[in-house]
Design a protein around this motif. Structure first.
Motif, PDB file in Angstrom:
ATOM      1  N   PHE A 171       0.847  -1.192   0.000  1.00 34.94           N
ATOM      2  CA  PHE A 171       0.000   0.000   0.000  1.00 34.94           C
ATOM      3  C   PHE A 171       0.884   1.245   0.000  1.00 34.94           C
ATOM      4  CE2 PHE A 171      -2.588   3.299   2.008  1.00 34.94           C
ATOM      5  CZ  PHE A 171      -3.839   3.105   1.453  1.00 34.94           C
ATOM      6  N   THR A 172       0.730   2.097  -1.012  1.00 33.42           N
ATOM      7  CA  THR A 172       1.520   3.324  -1.137  1.00 33.42           C
ATOM      8  C   THR A 172       0.597   4.524  -1.250  1.00 33.42           C
ATOM      9  OG1 THR A 172       3.267   2.124  -2.313  1.00 33.42           O
ATOM     10  CG2 THR A 172       3.299   4.525  -2.461  1.00 33.42           C
ATOM     11  N   ILE A 173       0.823   5.510  -0.411  1.00 34.13           N
ATOM     12  CA  ILE A 173       0.022   6.733  -0.448  1.00 34.13           C
ATOM     13  C   ILE A 173       0.759   7.777  -1.279  1.00 34.13           C
ATOM     14  CG2 ILE A 173      -0.876   8.649   0.923  1.00 34.13           C
ATOM     15  CD1 ILE A 173      -1.340   6.679   3.198  1.00 34.13           C
ATOM     16  N   TYR A 174       0.034   8.415  -2.202  1.00 34.61           N
ATOM     17  CA  TYR A 174       0.605   9.451  -3.058  1.00 34.61           C
ATOM     18  C   TYR A 174      -0.065  10.785  -2.784  1.00 34.61           C
ATOM     19  CZ  TYR A 174       2.106   5.358  -5.750  1.00 34.61           C
ATOM     20  OH  TYR A 174       2.657   4.157  -6.138  1.00 34.61           O
ATOM     21  N   THR A 175       0.697  11.854  -2.893  1.00 35.78           N
ATOM     22  CA  THR A 175       0.088  13.176  -2.877  1.00 35.78           C
ATOM     23  C   THR A 175      -0.495  13.456  -4.259  1.00 35.78           C
ATOM     24  OG1 THR A 175       2.067  14.356  -3.594  1.00 35.78           O
ATOM     25  CG2 THR A 175       1.813  13.959  -1.210  1.00 35.78           C
ATOM     26  N   ALA A 176      -1.366  14.437  -4.324  1.00 35.44           N
ATOM     27  CA  ALA A 176      -1.953  14.806  -5.610  1.00 35.44           C
ATOM     28  C   ALA A 176      -0.884  15.283  -6.581  1.00 35.44           C
ATOM     29  CB  ALA A 176      -3.010  15.895  -5.399  1.00 35.44           C
ATOM     30  N   ASP A 177       0.086  16.027  -6.083  1.00 35.59           N
ATOM     31  CA  ASP A 177       1.152  16.527  -6.957  1.00 35.59           C
ATOM     32  C   ASP A 177       2.006  15.379  -7.494  1.00 35.59           C
ATOM     33  OD1 ASP A 177       0.360  19.151  -6.666  1.00 35.59           O
ATOM     34  OD2 ASP A 177       1.761  19.576  -5.027  1.00 35.59           O
ATOM     35  N   GLN A 178       2.242  14.372  -6.675  1.00 35.45           N
ATOM     36  CA  GLN A 178       2.996  13.211  -7.152  1.00 35.45           C
ATOM     37  C   GLN A 178       2.237  12.496  -8.261  1.00 35.45           C
ATOM     38  OE1 GLN A 178       3.456  11.224  -3.332  1.00 35.45           O
ATOM     39  NE2 GLN A 178       5.674  11.512  -3.396  1.00 35.45           N
ATOM     40  N   LEU A 179       0.937  12.292  -8.065  1.00 39.80           N
ATOM     41  CA  LEU A 179       0.132  11.630  -9.091  1.00 39.80           C
ATOM     42  C   LEU A 179       0.135  12.435 -10.380  1.00 39.80           C
ATOM     43  CD1 LEU A 179      -2.904  10.450  -6.935  1.00 39.80           C
ATOM     44  CD2 LEU A 179      -1.150   8.999  -7.966  1.00 39.80           C
ATOM     45  N   ALA A 180      -0.005  13.749 -10.264  1.00 38.68           N
ATOM     46  CA  ALA A 180      -0.007  14.600 -11.458  1.00 38.68           C
ATOM     47  C   ALA A 180       1.320  14.499 -12.198  1.00 38.68           C
ATOM     48  CB  ALA A 180      -0.301  16.045 -11.067  1.00 38.68           C
ATOM     49  N   ALA A 181       2.419  14.463 -11.465  1.00 36.66           N
ATOM     50  CA  ALA A 181       3.737  14.362 -12.096  1.00 36.66           C
ATOM     51  C   ALA A 181       3.898  13.017 -12.797  1.00 36.66           C
ATOM     52  CB  ALA A 181       4.830  14.549 -11.041  1.00 36.66           C
ATOM     53  N   TYR A 182       3.459  11.939 -12.168  1.00 40.92           N
ATOM     54  CA  TYR A 182       3.550  10.615 -12.777  1.00 40.92           C
ATOM     55  C   TYR A 182       2.674  10.530 -14.031  1.00 40.92           C
ATOM     56  CZ  TYR A 182       5.739   9.088  -8.388  1.00 40.92           C
ATOM     57  OH  TYR A 182       6.566   8.941  -7.303  1.00 40.92           O
ATOM     58  N   LEU A 183       1.529  11.158 -13.985  1.00 38.44           N
ATOM     59  CA  LEU A 183       0.637  11.159 -15.144  1.00 38.44           C
ATOM     60  C   LEU A 183       1.277  11.891 -16.330  1.00 38.44           C
ATOM     61  CD1 LEU A 183      -2.661  11.822 -13.212  1.00 38.44           C
ATOM     62  CD2 LEU A 183      -2.262   9.847 -14.691  1.00 38.44           C
ATOM     63  N   ARG A 184       1.900  13.010 -16.051  1.00 37.34           N
ATOM     64  CA  ARG A 184       2.582  13.741 -17.128  1.00 37.34           C
ATOM     65  C   ARG A 184       3.746  12.922 -17.677  1.00 37.34           C
ATOM     66  NH1 ARG A 184       1.364  18.128 -13.597  1.00 37.34           N
ATOM     67  NH2 ARG A 184       3.432  17.960 -12.602  1.00 37.34           N
TER      68      ARG A 184
END
Length: 214
Positions: A171-184
C-alpha cells in the motif's frame, strides 16, 4: 496488531475467500460517500465507453451505467471475489450486453489501443505496481481526448493515514502533486486536481490530449 486482523485487511488489496467477500461488501458501503463526492466531477456522455479499473464490488460501475445510459461500462479487477460480486450487482446490464466484468490487472490490460472515452480508478492506485508504467497502460487504452479519473480517500497530507502502509502490504500513499507528475511522465497532456481539504479526499483528472472541463 493482531495477525488475524492484519490478514483480514489484506483483502483491501485483493479480496479472497470469505474474508474477501466481507471486505467487498464493506468497501461498497464504506466508500459510498467518497464515490458520491468524486462523481460530482464526472460528466461522461451518455454513449461513452468506460473502463473502471479495480472495480471491486461493482458499486461505481452501477453509477457509471446510469450516467452512460447509451454506452458501455467495463470493469476489471484481479480478485475473483470482486469480479463475481461486480457481475452479480450489475447482472441486468451484463445480460443486456452493456456491461462486461473481467479478471485482470492494470499491468496487462486486455484491451485494444484507443478503446475507452473514460477510465476511472476509485481507491485503487495505492496498489498499482510501477505506477508510471501502469499509467502508460491506461493512456494506451484511452481514446484521444479521453479522460483518466483517479479518486482517493487520502491526499497524502493526513499523517494518520500513514498507518495503513504498515498494516496493508503493498500500500503506497501518493500526494496529488505526485500523481499529477507521474501522469505527465506517462504522456498525459493535462492534469487537474480537486480536493476536499477537511476530509483529505482528492481527485486527479488527466487528459489524453485535449482540455479537461469540470
Amino acid at each position: 496488531m493482531n495477525h488475524t486482523i492484519k490478514k483480514f485487511f489484506q483483502n483491501t488489496r485483493r479480496p479472497e475467500g470469505y474474508g474477501g467477500k466481507i471486505m467487498v461488501f464493506v468497501m461498497n458501503r464504506g466508500h459510498a460517500p467518497l464515490s458520491k463526492w468524486g462523481f460530482t466531477y464526472l460528466s461522461p456522455r451518455k454513449d461513452d465507453s468506460v473502463l473502471d479499473i479495480g472495480c471491486g464490488g461493482g458499486a461505481n460501475i452501477a453509477k457509471l451505467l446510469k450516467k452512460c445510459a447509451d454506452g458501455t461500462v467495463t470493469g476489471i479487477d484481479y480478485s475473483q471475489v470482486s469480479v463475481d460480486k461486480a457481475a452479480f450487482i450489475n447482472r441486468k446490464a451484463v445480460a443486456a450486453g452493456r456491461c462486461i466484468i473481467v479478471r485482470g490487472s492494470v499491468s496487462d490490460l486486455p484491451f485494444e489501443d484507443d478503446t475507452f472515452n473514460l477510465v476511472t480508478a476509485f481507491e485503487t492506485v495505492y496498489f498499482w505496481p510501477d505506477i508510471v508504467d501502469s499509467f502508460r497502460n491506461v493512456y494506451r487504452v484511452l481514446k484521444n481526448d479521453g479522460t483518466f479519473f483517479i479518486c482517493n480517500e487520502t491526499d497524502g497530507q493526513n499523517k494518520n493515514d500513514q498507518r495503513w502502509t504498515d498494516i496493508i502490504d503493498g500500500f503506497t500513499i501518493y500526494t496529488a502533486d505526485q500523481l499529477a507528475a507521474y501522469l505527465r511522465e506517462a504522456g498525459f497532456s493535462e492534469t487537474v486536481i480537486a480536493g476536499n481539504g477537511d476530509k483529505h479526499w482528492v481527485c486527479v483528472m488527466a487528459k489524453k490530449k485535449g482540455t479537461i472541463h469540470i
